[in-house]
Design a protein around this motif. Structure first.
Motif, PDB file in Angstrom:
ATOM      1  N   ASP A  42       0.823  -1.214   0.000  1.00 32.06           N
ATOM      2  CA  ASP A  42       0.000   0.000   0.000  1.00 32.06           C
ATOM      3  C   ASP A  42       0.856   1.262   0.000  1.00 32.06           C
ATOM      4  O   ASP A  42       0.506   2.256  -0.639  1.00 32.06           O
ATOM      5  N   ARG A  43       1.976   1.220   0.713  1.00 39.27           N
ATOM      6  CA  ARG A  43       2.852   2.400   0.741  1.00 39.27           C
ATOM      7  C   ARG A  43       3.430   2.686  -0.638  1.00 39.27           C
ATOM      8  O   ARG A  43       3.409   3.828  -1.121  1.00 39.27           O
ATOM      9  N   ALA A  45       2.233   1.611  -3.509  1.00 38.62           N
ATOM     10  CA  ALA A  45       1.124   1.957  -4.401  1.00 38.62           C
ATOM     11  C   ALA A  45       0.756   3.427  -4.244  1.00 38.62           C
ATOM     12  O   ALA A  45       0.546   4.144  -5.241  1.00 38.62           O
ATOM     13  N   GLY A  46       0.698   3.904  -2.990  1.00 39.10           N
ATOM     14  CA  GLY A  46       0.390   5.313  -2.752  1.00 39.10           C
ATOM     15  C   GLY A  46       1.463   6.232  -3.304  1.00 39.10           C
ATOM     16  O   GLY A  46       1.171   7.320  -3.819  1.00 39.10           O
ATOM     17  N   SER A  47       2.716   5.802  -3.215  1.00 35.49           N
ATOM     18  CA  SER A  47       3.818   6.605  -3.764  1.00 35.49           C
ATOM     19  C   SER A  47       3.734   6.680  -5.285  1.00 35.49           C
ATOM     20  O   SER A  47       3.968   7.740  -5.886  1.00 35.49           O
ATOM     21  N   LEU A  48       3.417   5.557  -5.923  1.00 34.60           N
ATOM     22  CA  LEU A  48       3.286   5.557  -7.384  1.00 34.60           C
ATOM     23  C   LEU A  48       2.135   6.450  -7.817  1.00 34.60           C
ATOM     24  O   LEU A  48       2.231   7.166  -8.822  1.00 34.60           O
ATOM     25  N   CYS A  49       1.037   6.422  -7.069  1.00 35.91           N
ATOM     26  CA  CYS A  49      -0.082   7.327  -7.373  1.00 35.91           C
ATOM     27  C   CYS A  49       0.364   8.778  -7.284  1.00 35.91           C
ATOM     28  O   CYS A  49      -0.005   9.616  -8.124  1.00 35.91           O
ATOM     29  N   ALA A  50       1.169   9.100  -6.276  1.00 37.78           N
ATOM     30  CA  ALA A  50       1.675  10.461  -6.122  1.00 37.78           C
ATOM     31  C   ALA A  50       2.552  10.870  -7.296  1.00 37.78           C
ATOM     32  O   ALA A  50       2.692  12.062  -7.599  1.00 37.78           O
ATOM     33  N   MET A  51       3.132   9.869  -7.981  1.00 39.93           N
ATOM     34  CA  MET A  51       3.984  10.143  -9.144  1.00 39.93           C
ATOM     35  C   MET A  51       3.194  10.139 -10.452  1.00 39.93           C
ATOM     36  O   MET A  51       3.763  10.233 -11.524  1.00 39.93           O
ATOM     37  N   VAL A 143       0.344   8.976  -1.120  1.00 36.72           N
ATOM     38  CA  VAL A 143      -0.937   9.665  -0.956  1.00 36.72           C
ATOM     39  C   VAL A 143      -2.019   8.606  -0.783  1.00 36.72           C
ATOM     40  O   VAL A 143      -1.833   7.434  -1.119  1.00 36.72           O
ATOM     41  N   SER A 144      -3.163   9.010  -0.249  1.00 33.85           N
ATOM     42  CA  SER A 144      -4.292   8.098  -0.142  1.00 33.85           C
ATOM     43  C   SER A 144      -4.795   7.761  -1.546  1.00 33.85           C
ATOM     44  O   SER A 144      -4.759   8.607  -2.450  1.00 33.85           O
ATOM     45  N   PHE A 145      -5.231   6.536  -1.744  1.00 35.64           N
ATOM     46  CA  PHE A 145      -5.717   6.140  -3.063  1.00 35.64           C
ATOM     47  C   PHE A 145      -6.877   5.177  -2.913  1.00 35.64           C
ATOM     48  O   PHE A 145      -7.027   4.516  -1.875  1.00 35.64           O
ATOM     49  N   THR A 146      -7.682   5.104  -3.941  1.00 40.54           N
ATOM     50  CA  THR A 146      -8.780   4.142  -3.972  1.00 40.54           C
ATOM     51  C   THR A 146      -8.280   2.889  -4.678  1.00 40.54           C
ATOM     52  O   THR A 146      -7.912   2.946  -5.855  1.00 40.54           O
ATOM     53  N   PRO A 147      -8.219   1.759  -3.983  1.00 43.09           N
ATOM     54  CA  PRO A 147      -7.711   0.535  -4.625  1.00 43.09           C
ATOM     55  C   PRO A 147      -8.503   0.185  -5.876  1.00 43.09           C
ATOM     56  O   PRO A 147      -9.724   0.348  -5.925  1.00 43.09           O
ATOM     57  N   PHE A 148      -7.778  -0.278  -6.872  1.00 44.97           N
ATOM     58  CA  PHE A 148      -8.392  -0.681  -8.131  1.00 44.97           C
ATOM     59  C   PHE A 148      -9.150  -1.989  -7.930  1.00 44.97           C
ATOM     60  O   PHE A 148      -8.635  -2.932  -7.337  1.00 44.97           O
TER      61      PHE A 148
END
Length: 507
Positions: A42-43, A45-51, A143-148
């Protein structure tokens, strides 16, 4: 066990058979429990979303078997992105060609290739993963994200085909196909993978066998995955002993090298229970030698040959314990359909040789940006979708399958089909031949067979090899000459490079 494959790779792994805080990953002295692993996924995944990485984006993982590679694989599934699994030791030009074709949003690199690859993807986000320690350099604050969430039809992996003929293609695998293979295999094996077992993953994760069986199927079943970045006989034996490895995946060449090592014996390997071997022909001599080694040290380890290819998410047939027959690769695993067909795709009777078709949920979605190759490989018949494997097989009355070689390698002499893999199998019955290959060459338009052997043979041994093949096979299969090489050329997947041998010693 009932299982629902229509979900993301991550959700299937998380829901298949999870309990407690058992150990998920081991590499060297570093360990990661399942709870920490889920937090890390999750960490990242959240970092990739931030990118700016999200659904449908491609991210290249050019990593060896380190913890970051496993975490990143599931983190990408968590956000609906595609993990492109690339050999970390490609040449810079090969890496750049893959990047230009796939247009990734980000790439994961490590010490072993950062200096070589980073300059070939200047405008692409780069994440550096230290080889010796767990960590990431270049990730943003998560960042917070909504799981796919999905029905599993989204692409989850790009795999590079590693065939011995032609240019490699990029295979697109869905979550559904990857989940189906894991569930089918685990159920076929009566769910013998569990939290009490330890899987050694030394086959690379860019190899479908290592990725989809070694990692995905194992983690679905709560099994501890012990990672090794590269194969070394001494180190592998030490890791088996230290971690009490119960299960491992291998190609025949690895098993042969291990058996030649004196310390691959006794208490060092007493924990071994199952070694699943594929990727190349498995000789009965290798199976017998392995069984003898296990018996000598009082272990119950069994060598189980199987068959698969990346287009079928690797394993689609496997030998169950106690059902081995020489030259057989076992029977189809759960929910896998097979047919042996002629040139017009009509089913052939039991015992006749033809091309193997594989049907079911665990097949590729297609080849990336290659509609022609997809159309020639994926066919629809009788309301089912099938993969044309390009491999020749025959079956016996009990449904066991026998690999006869690549269709492209078939040799015709005086109108008779000659199967190089069968000649190679018979040649390896001799104590002084371990690795060999057969190629066709022509003189004045007439076809002949040449046996190429790894290692030095005396003239007497060469004559003995030809005599042995002549005794065991029809005269169309008898080589007219034997050539010795110090080492047979290998593909990046460690298979004998038949194409190169054919170019140098064939017609």
């Amino acid at each position: 066990m009932q299982f629902d494959i229509h979900k993301t790779l991550y959700d299937f792994m998380r829901s298949y058979h999870k309990k407690g805080d058992t150990l998920a990953l081991v590499r060297g002295n570093a360990k990661m429990s399942f709870p920490r692993f889920f937090d890390e996924v999750d960490r990242v995944a959240g970092s990739l979303c931030a990118m700016g990485v999200g659904r449908g984006d491609v991210v290249v993982l050019a990593l060896p078997n380190i913890m970051q590679s496993v975490v990143a694989t599931y983190a990408l599934s968590r956000i609906g992105a595609v993990a492109s699994m690339i050999h970390p030791l490609l040449s810079a030009d090969e890496f750049e060609a893959a990047v230009l074709k796939q247009k990734p949003k980000a790439v994961f690199l490590s010490d072993i290739n950062y200096a070589k690859f980073a300059g070939r993807c200047k405008d692409i986000k780069k994440i550096y993963c230290p080889y010796l320690t767990y960590g990431y350099v270049g990730l943003k604050k998560p960042v917070s994200f909504t799981p796919f969430v999905s029905d599993g039809e989204e692409p989850v992996f790009y795999m590079q085909s590693g065939g011995t003929f032609g240019e490699p293609k990029t295979i697109v695998l869905s979550s559904r196909a990857s989940n189906a293979m894991a569930g089918n295999l685990l159920n076929y094996l009566d769910d013998k993978f569990d939290e009490s077992k330890r899987m050694l993953v030394v086959l690379p994760m860019f190899h479908g066998f290592g990725l989809c069986v070694g990692v995905h199927a194992s983690m679905c079943a709560n099994m501890t995955v012990v990672l090794m970045p590269r194969f070394n006989v001494k180190k592998t034996t030490e890791v088996i002993a230290k971690n009490k490895i119960t299960t491992m995946l291998a190609v025949p060449r690895m098993v042969s090298k291990l058996l030649s090592y004196e310390k691959f014996s006794g208490e060092n390997i007493a924990s071994l229970e199952d070694v699943y071997v594929g990727g190349d022909a498995v000789s009965s001599e290798l199976v017998q030698a392995f069984e003898k080694r296990m018996k000598d040290c009082g272990a119950k380890g069994v060598l189980s040959p199987g068959y698969g290819l990346s287009e079928t998410v690797t394993v689609c047939t496997l030998t169950k314990v106690g059902d081995y027959m020489p030259a057989s690769v076992g029977t189809p695993i759960l929910n896998v359909d097979v047919r042996i067909v002629d040139e017009s795709l009509k089913p052939l009777p039991v015992g006749e040789v033809g091309e193997l078709l594989v049907g079911g949920e665990q097949i590729l979605s297609g080849y990336l940006d290659d509609e022609e190759a997809t159309a020639s490989t994926v066919v629809n018949m009788d309301g089912k979708t099938w993969v044309r494997t390009g491999d020749l097989f025959k079956a016996d009355e009990d449904g066991r399958l026998y690999y006869m070689g690549r269709k492209k390698r078939l040799i015709k002499i005086s109108g008779i089909n000659v199967f190089p893999s069968e000649i190679e199998r018979i040649a390896r019955e001799l104590d002084f031949i371990s690795e060999c290959a057969v190629v066709e060459y022509r003189q004045n338009g007439k076809p002949f067979i040449r046996l190429i052997v790894e290692g030095e043979l005396s003239d007497e041994q060469k004559r003995a090899a030809i005599k042995h093949i002549a005794k065991r096979m029809s005269h169309w299969n008898v080589p007219s000459s034997v050539i010795c090489l110090d080492e047979l050329p290998r593909t990046r997947m460690s298979k004998i490079d038949i194409k190169k041998l054919q170019e140098e010693y064939g017609e």
